[in-house]
Design a protein around this motif. Structure first.
Motif, mmCIF file in Angstrom:
data_model
loop_
_atom_site.group_PDB
_atom_site.id
_atom_site.type_symbol
_atom_site.label_atom_id
_atom_site.label_comp_id
_atom_site.label_asym_id
_atom_site.label_seq_id
_atom_site.Cartn_x
_atom_site.Cartn_y
_atom_site.Cartn_z
ATOM 1 N N ASP A 41 -28.047 -8.337 0.446
ATOM 2 C CA ASP A 41 -28.532 -8.820 -0.857
ATOM 3 C C ASP A 41 -27.572 -8.503 -2.003
ATOM 4 N N ASN A 42 -26.902 -7.354 -1.953
ATOM 5 C CA ASN A 42 -26.003 -7.018 -3.075
ATOM 6 C C ASN A 42 -24.519 -7.118 -2.719
ATOM 7 N N PHE A 43 -24.217 -7.755 -1.579
ATOM 8 C CA PHE A 43 -22.823 -7.860 -1.158
ATOM 9 C C PHE A 43 -21.990 -8.743 -2.092
ATOM 10 N N VAL A 44 -22.555 -9.873 -2.531
ATOM 11 C CA VAL A 44 -21.775 -10.812 -3.356
ATOM 12 C C VAL A 44 -21.273 -10.125 -4.620
ATOM 13 N N GLN A 45 -22.147 -9.359 -5.262
ATOM 14 C CA GLN A 45 -21.758 -8.635 -6.476
ATOM 15 C C GLN A 45 -20.647 -7.640 -6.168
ATOM 16 N N HIS A 46 -20.772 -6.940 -5.054
ATOM 17 C CA HIS A 46 -19.752 -5.976 -4.631
ATOM 18 C C HIS A 46 -18.432 -6.685 -4.350
ATOM 19 N N PHE A 47 -18.486 -7.821 -3.674
ATOM 20 C CA PHE A 47 -17.268 -8.527 -3.300
ATOM 21 C C PHE A 47 -16.529 -9.062 -4.531
ATOM 22 N N LYS A 48 -17.288 -9.519 -5.511
ATOM 23 C CA LYS A 48 -16.656 -10.013 -6.740
ATOM 24 C C LYS A 48 -15.818 -8.926 -7.417
ATOM 25 N N ALA A 49 -16.279 -7.685 -7.284
ATOM 26 C CA ALA A 49 -15.590 -6.575 -7.940
ATOM 27 C C ALA A 49 -14.349 -6.112 -7.175
ATOM 28 N N ARG A 81 -29.877 2.659 23.763
ATOM 29 C CA ARG A 81 -28.608 1.945 23.675
ATOM 30 C C ARG A 81 -27.995 2.212 22.305
ATOM 31 N N GLY A 82 -26.747 2.643 22.300
ATOM 32 C CA GLY A 82 -26.078 2.922 21.045
ATOM 33 C C GLY A 82 -25.515 1.661 20.412
ATOM 34 N N LEU A 83 -25.730 1.515 19.119
ATOM 35 C CA LEU A 83 -25.165 0.404 18.362
ATOM 36 C C LEU A 83 -24.273 0.955 17.262
ATOM 37 N N GLY A 84 -23.226 0.204 16.926
ATOM 38 C CA GLY A 84 -22.362 0.570 15.809
ATOM 39 C C GLY A 84 -22.474 -0.475 14.722
ATOM 40 N N ILE A 85 -23.014 -0.112 13.570
ATOM 41 C CA ILE A 85 -23.247 -1.071 12.489
ATOM 42 C C ILE A 85 -22.088 -1.005 11.493
ATOM 43 N N PRO A 86 -21.206 -2.028 11.475
ATOM 44 C CA PRO A 86 -20.121 -2.030 10.489
ATOM 45 C C PRO A 86 -20.673 -2.349 9.092
ATOM 46 N N THR A 87 -19.851 -2.110 8.073
ATOM 47 C CA THR A 87 -20.238 -2.518 6.721
ATOM 48 C C THR A 87 -20.319 -4.046 6.666
ATOM 49 N N ILE A 88 -21.001 -4.559 5.646
ATOM 50 C CA ILE A 88 -21.119 -6.011 5.503
ATOM 51 C C ILE A 88 -19.726 -6.643 5.396
ATOM 52 N N PHE A 89 -18.836 -6.021 4.604
ATOM 53 C CA PHE A 89 -17.489 -6.569 4.451
ATOM 54 C C PHE A 89 -16.776 -6.651 5.806
ATOM 55 N N ASP A 90 -16.861 -5.578 6.585
ATOM 56 C CA ASP A 90 -16.189 -5.589 7.883
ATOM 57 C C ASP A 90 -16.846 -6.583 8.840
ATOM 58 N N ARG A 91 -18.154 -6.788 8.709
ATOM 59 C CA ARG A 91 -18.807 -7.813 9.525
ATOM 60 C C ARG A 91 -18.282 -9.202 9.169
ATOM 61 N N VAL A 92 -18.072 -9.444 7.883
ATOM 62 C CA VAL A 92 -17.533 -10.736 7.447
ATOM 63 C C VAL A 92 -16.127 -10.946 8.017
ATOM 64 N N ILE A 93 -15.278 -9.928 7.922
ATOM 65 C CA ILE A 93 -13.904 -10.058 8.425
ATOM 66 C C ILE A 93 -13.902 -10.240 9.947
ATOM 67 N N GLN A 94 -14.721 -9.466 10.650
ATOM 68 C CA GLN A 94 -14.798 -9.620 12.104
ATOM 69 C C GLN A 94 -15.281 -11.014 12.487
ATOM 70 N N GLN A 95 -16.291 -11.506 11.764
ATOM 71 C CA GLN A 95 -16.796 -12.848 12.028
ATOM 72 C C GLN A 95 -15.720 -13.894 11.748
ATOM 73 N N ALA A 96 -14.939 -13.690 10.670
ATOM 74 C CA ALA A 96 -13.857 -14.615 10.332
ATOM 75 C C ALA A 96 -12.808 -14.654 11.443
ATOM 76 N N ILE A 97 -12.510 -13.484 12.023
ATOM 77 C CA ILE A 97 -11.564 -13.430 13.143
ATOM 78 C C ILE A 97 -12.123 -14.190 14.344
ATOM 79 N N ALA A 98 -13.381 -13.908 14.677
ATOM 80 C CA ALA A 98 -14.013 -14.529 15.850
ATOM 81 C C ALA A 98 -14.069 -16.049 15.714
#
Length: 316
Positions: A41-49, A81-98
């Protein structure tokens, strides 16, 4: 797109069009925040900065991803089961790579691989196994890869990527995600192996490693089906199945540098094999006993009188 002939893949990945598509995908999946506490919800504001500076840092090859936030979910067998939750920014970059490298790899994947691939599902995998059984194969070689996502060898994985990707900056970025480590209960833990489940890139990386297994099984003309790290080979007899189990275990441990769980791996009639929550009675598809118990457990949780919500909400 031919990956190994393009030394500027990173620029394509970091294009506004591709990043916007990646953000839309991450946003639609929602999900929890990473260790920085920034939500969808607050990622866009963070990314703009800070977004432009972070993207430039990636271009320059100096970006260091934040560690993933380690969480655990309950497994149907009672384990975790262990999960690793990346930050939203890193999820965006990983998704962009994929989004950019995924289609090229997917074209070369085995037709018997169904996990994390477009227009393929668990249902397709189960139906394929059912067809083998209808054809007379009634012995299942059920190989359990012990903690697969936690044990992928980084050097081995990077060598596989290097065979197909010539952009050194992209390879360095992917390697930095593999080595980012995790944070659990406030403590940072280094990561020397594994591709933690929870990030958009992990499913693709796991398929790249296990595609070698698929190709080996195809070369040996085995009837098999794989969904992520869950795979079953079918054989005509118990004796043939035991030979397959022994040889595949050697291949997995020597070539893929992974570990087979001897306790959970088995050569059994298909009626005693569990695959993606299902088993078989003859060639008829049925719920596995453990899956049915888990389903009943979840229904009791949802419908329990102590929850204090209306029946209408329970039904939803």
């Amino acid at each position: 797109m031919t990956l190994n002939s393009n030394e500027n893949l990173l620029e394509i990945i970091l294009s506004k069009e591709n990043l916007n598509a990646a953000w839309k995908h991450v946003r639609s999946n929602k999900g929890a925040a990473g260790i920085d506490g920034i939500t969808v919800d607050n990622f866009v504001q963070h990314f703009k900065a800070v977004g432009d500076d972070l993207i430039e840092t990636i271009r320059q090859g100096h970006y260091q991803p934040l560690p993933v936030r380690r969480v655990y979910i309950r497994k149907p067998d009672g384990g975790r089961r262990g999960l690793g939750i990346p930050t939203i920014f890193d999820r965006v970059i990983q998704q962009a790579i994929a989004q950019i490298i995924g289609p090229s790899f997917d074209k070369t994947f085995s037709e018997f691989s169904y996990g994390f691939r477009p227009k393929r599902s668990q249902h397709h995998a189960v139906k394929k196994l059912q067809k083998y059984i209808e054809g007379g194969k009634r012995i299942a070689v059920d190989v359990d890869l012990s903690k697969f996502f936690d044990r992928v060898n980084h050097d081995f994985l990077m060598s596989l990527l290097g065979q197909r990707i010539s952009d050194k900056r992209l390879l360095k970025l992917i390697a930095s995600y593999l080595r980012a480590g995790s944070v659990e209960n406030g403590c940072w833990k280094a990561c020397h192996e594994g591709v933690p489940q929870g990030g958009p890139l992990s499913p693709l990386l796991s398929n790249i490693v296990l595609d070698l297994l698929d190709k080996e099984l195809e070369k040996r003309r085995h009837d098999f089906v794989r969904y992520a790290d869950d795979f079953v080979i079918v054989a005509a007899s118990k004796r043939a199945g035991e030979r397959v189990m022994a040889s595949i275990k050697r291949f997995v441990e020597r070539k893929l540098k992974l570990k087979v769980n001897d306790t959970k791996s088995q050569v059994v009639p298909v009626s005693r094999c569990k695959f993606l929550g299902f088993s078989f009675r003859g060639a008829r598809l049925v719920w596995h006993d453990k899956s049915l118990l888990q389903f009943k457990y979840r229904i009791r949780q949802i419908t329990g009188r102590s929850r204090g919500i209306s029946m209408e909400k329970k039904l939803k």
